[in-house]
Design a protein around this motif. Structure first.
Motif, mmCIF file in Angstrom:
data_model
loop_
_atom_site.group_PDB
_atom_site.id
_atom_site.type_symbol
_atom_site.label_atom_id
_atom_site.label_comp_id
_atom_site.label_asym_id
_atom_site.label_seq_id
_atom_site.Cartn_x
_atom_site.Cartn_y
_atom_site.Cartn_z
ATOM 1 N N PHE A 9 0.786 -1.218 -0.144
ATOM 2 C CA PHE A 9 0.155 -0.053 0.016
ATOM 3 C C PHE A 9 0.795 1.229 0.145
ATOM 4 O O PHE A 9 1.982 1.376 0.749
ATOM 5 N N SER A 10 0.582 2.288 -0.896
ATOM 6 C CA SER A 10 1.387 3.270 -1.087
ATOM 7 C C SER A 10 0.678 4.760 -0.343
ATOM 8 O O SER A 10 -0.400 5.141 -0.560
ATOM 9 N N TRP A 11 1.135 5.101 1.014
ATOM 10 C CA TRP A 11 0.637 5.971 1.720
ATOM 11 C C TRP A 11 0.863 7.470 1.054
ATOM 12 O O TRP A 11 -0.078 8.214 0.926
ATOM 13 N N ASN A 12 1.838 7.504 0.275
ATOM 14 C CA ASN A 12 2.073 8.940 -0.727
ATOM 15 C C ASN A 12 0.873 9.063 -1.417
ATOM 16 O O ASN A 12 0.307 10.099 -1.520
ATOM 17 N N THR A 13 0.631 8.233 -2.191
ATOM 18 C CA THR A 13 -0.508 8.109 -3.221
ATOM 19 C C THR A 13 -1.968 8.370 -2.632
ATOM 20 O O THR A 13 -2.608 9.177 -3.172
ATOM 21 N N PHE A 14 -2.154 7.512 -1.512
ATOM 22 C CA PHE A 14 -3.480 7.818 -0.813
ATOM 23 C C PHE A 14 -3.309 9.244 -0.236
ATOM 24 O O PHE A 14 -4.438 9.924 -0.387
ATOM 25 N N PHE A 15 -2.440 9.524 0.228
ATOM 26 C CA PHE A 15 -2.569 11.247 0.799
ATOM 27 C C PHE A 15 -2.758 12.188 -0.296
ATOM 28 O O PHE A 15 -3.424 13.198 -0.122
ATOM 29 N N PHE A 16 -2.018 12.214 -1.337
ATOM 30 C CA PHE A 16 -2.189 13.036 -2.450
ATOM 31 C C PHE A 16 -3.528 12.926 -3.251
ATOM 32 O O PHE A 16 -4.001 13.971 -3.501
ATOM 33 N N VAL A 17 -3.882 11.920 -3.372
ATOM 34 C CA VAL A 17 -5.143 11.771 -3.951
ATOM 35 C C VAL A 17 -6.299 12.279 -3.057
ATOM 36 O O VAL A 17 -7.106 12.938 -3.696
ATOM 37 N N THR A 18 -6.166 11.832 -2.086
ATOM 38 C CA THR A 18 -7.159 12.529 -1.152
ATOM 39 C C THR A 18 -7.289 13.904 -0.824
ATOM 40 O O THR A 18 -8.386 14.448 -0.882
ATOM 41 N N GLY A 19 -5.998 14.407 -0.952
ATOM 42 C CA GLY A 19 -5.862 15.960 -0.741
ATOM 43 C C GLY A 19 -6.345 16.473 -2.010
ATOM 44 O O GLY A 19 -6.961 17.413 -2.025
ATOM 45 N N ILE A 20 -6.051 16.134 -3.294
ATOM 46 C CA ILE A 20 -6.490 16.768 -4.478
ATOM 47 C C ILE A 20 -8.147 16.518 -4.546
ATOM 48 O O ILE A 20 -8.700 17.552 -5.025
ATOM 49 N N SER A 21 -8.392 15.363 -4.214
ATOM 50 C CA SER A 21 -9.896 15.435 -4.341
ATOM 51 C C SER A 21 -10.675 16.305 -3.507
ATOM 52 O O SER A 21 -11.640 16.823 -3.840
ATOM 53 N N PHE A 22 -10.315 16.437 -2.203
ATOM 54 C CA PHE A 22 -11.022 17.396 -1.317
ATOM 55 C C PHE A 22 -10.727 18.622 -1.636
ATOM 56 O O PHE A 22 -11.694 19.530 -1.840
ATOM 57 N N LEU A 23 -9.610 19.301 -2.091
ATOM 58 C CA LEU A 23 -9.554 20.529 -2.654
ATOM 59 C C LEU A 23 -10.028 20.677 -4.034
ATOM 60 O O LEU A 23 -10.875 21.948 -4.024
ATOM 61 N N ALA A 24 -10.207 19.741 -4.896
ATOM 62 C CA ALA A 24 -11.047 19.989 -6.159
ATOM 63 C C ALA A 24 -12.605 20.163 -5.670
ATOM 64 O O ALA A 24 -13.291 20.940 -6.294
ATOM 65 N N PHE A 25 -13.074 18.968 -4.650
ATOM 66 C CA PHE A 25 -14.264 19.227 -4.653
ATOM 67 C C PHE A 25 -14.803 20.516 -3.756
ATOM 68 O O PHE A 25 -15.743 21.346 -3.938
ATOM 69 N N SER A 26 -13.937 20.947 -2.929
ATOM 70 C CA SER A 26 -14.119 22.422 -2.074
ATOM 71 C C SER A 26 -13.963 23.425 -3.359
ATOM 72 O O SER A 26 -14.979 24.405 -3.085
ATOM 73 N N GLY A 27 -13.317 23.424 -4.202
ATOM 74 C CA GLY A 27 -13.205 24.484 -5.253
ATOM 75 C C GLY A 27 -14.543 24.551 -6.139
ATOM 76 O O GLY A 27 -15.154 25.405 -6.442
ATOM 77 N N LEU A 28 -14.875 23.165 -6.317
ATOM 78 C CA LEU A 28 -16.304 23.065 -7.141
ATOM 79 C C LEU A 28 -17.495 23.720 -6.269
ATOM 80 O O LEU A 28 -18.193 24.266 -6.863
ATOM 81 N N LEU A 29 -17.445 23.568 -5.067
ATOM 82 C CA LEU A 29 -18.866 23.857 -4.225
ATOM 83 C C LEU A 29 -18.436 25.557 -4.230
ATOM 84 O O LEU A 29 -19.497 26.078 -4.409
ATOM 85 N N LYS A 30 -17.252 25.948 -4.103
ATOM 86 C CA LYS A 30 -17.167 27.280 -4.137
ATOM 87 C C LYS A 30 -17.667 27.962 -5.662
ATOM 88 O O LYS A 30 -18.302 29.145 -5.692
ATOM 89 N N LEU A 31 -17.316 27.163 -6.593
ATOM 90 C CA LEU A 31 -17.852 27.770 -7.908
ATOM 91 C C LEU A 31 -19.170 27.769 -7.944
ATOM 92 O O LEU A 31 -19.610 28.439 -8.704
ATOM 93 N N LEU A 32 -19.894 26.765 -7.638
ATOM 94 C CA LEU A 32 -21.274 26.451 -7.833
ATOM 95 C C LEU A 32 -22.000 27.324 -7.159
ATOM 96 O O LEU A 32 -22.986 27.976 -7.908
ATOM 97 N N ASP A 33 -21.896 27.527 -5.740
ATOM 98 C CA ASP A 33 -22.936 28.337 -5.107
ATOM 99 C C ASP A 33 -22.241 29.528 -4.342
ATOM 100 O O ASP A 33 -22.956 30.084 -3.575
#
Length: 78
Positions: A9-33
């Motif tokens: 298991f790669s913790w590096n990949t887990f943390f980076f994918v999780t971080g990018i996903s949360f940042l993208a979701f946060s940005g999308l919510l900010k953009l939408l409403d």
């Protein structure tokens, strides 16, 4: 030349994918409403930070282990 495949298991990949996903979701919510929960942004930044720490730990551990030579007792047992 053979490829080295790692099945662990790669913790590096887990943390980076999780971080990018949360940042993208946060940005999308900010953009939408315009309003979003700051928890997503903080979680994303925390995950990216943990990914960087994990990479540094991996890099430093390889560097320190490469610099250590086996002791005389370990050499005699080989």
């Amino acid at each position: 030349m053979e490829e080295n495949e790692s099945n662990e298991f790669s913790w590096n990949t887990f943390f980076f994918v999780t971080g990018i996903s949360f940042l993208a979701f946060s940005g999308l919510l900010k953009l939408l409403d315009g309003n979003h929960v700051g928890l997503f942004l903080r979680t994303g930044l925390s995950a990216i930070f943990l990914g960087v720490l994990s990479l540094m730990n991996q890099w430093l551990s390889k560097k320190f282990l490469a610099g250590k030579s086996p002791s005389k007792q370990q050499q005699s047992s080989l």
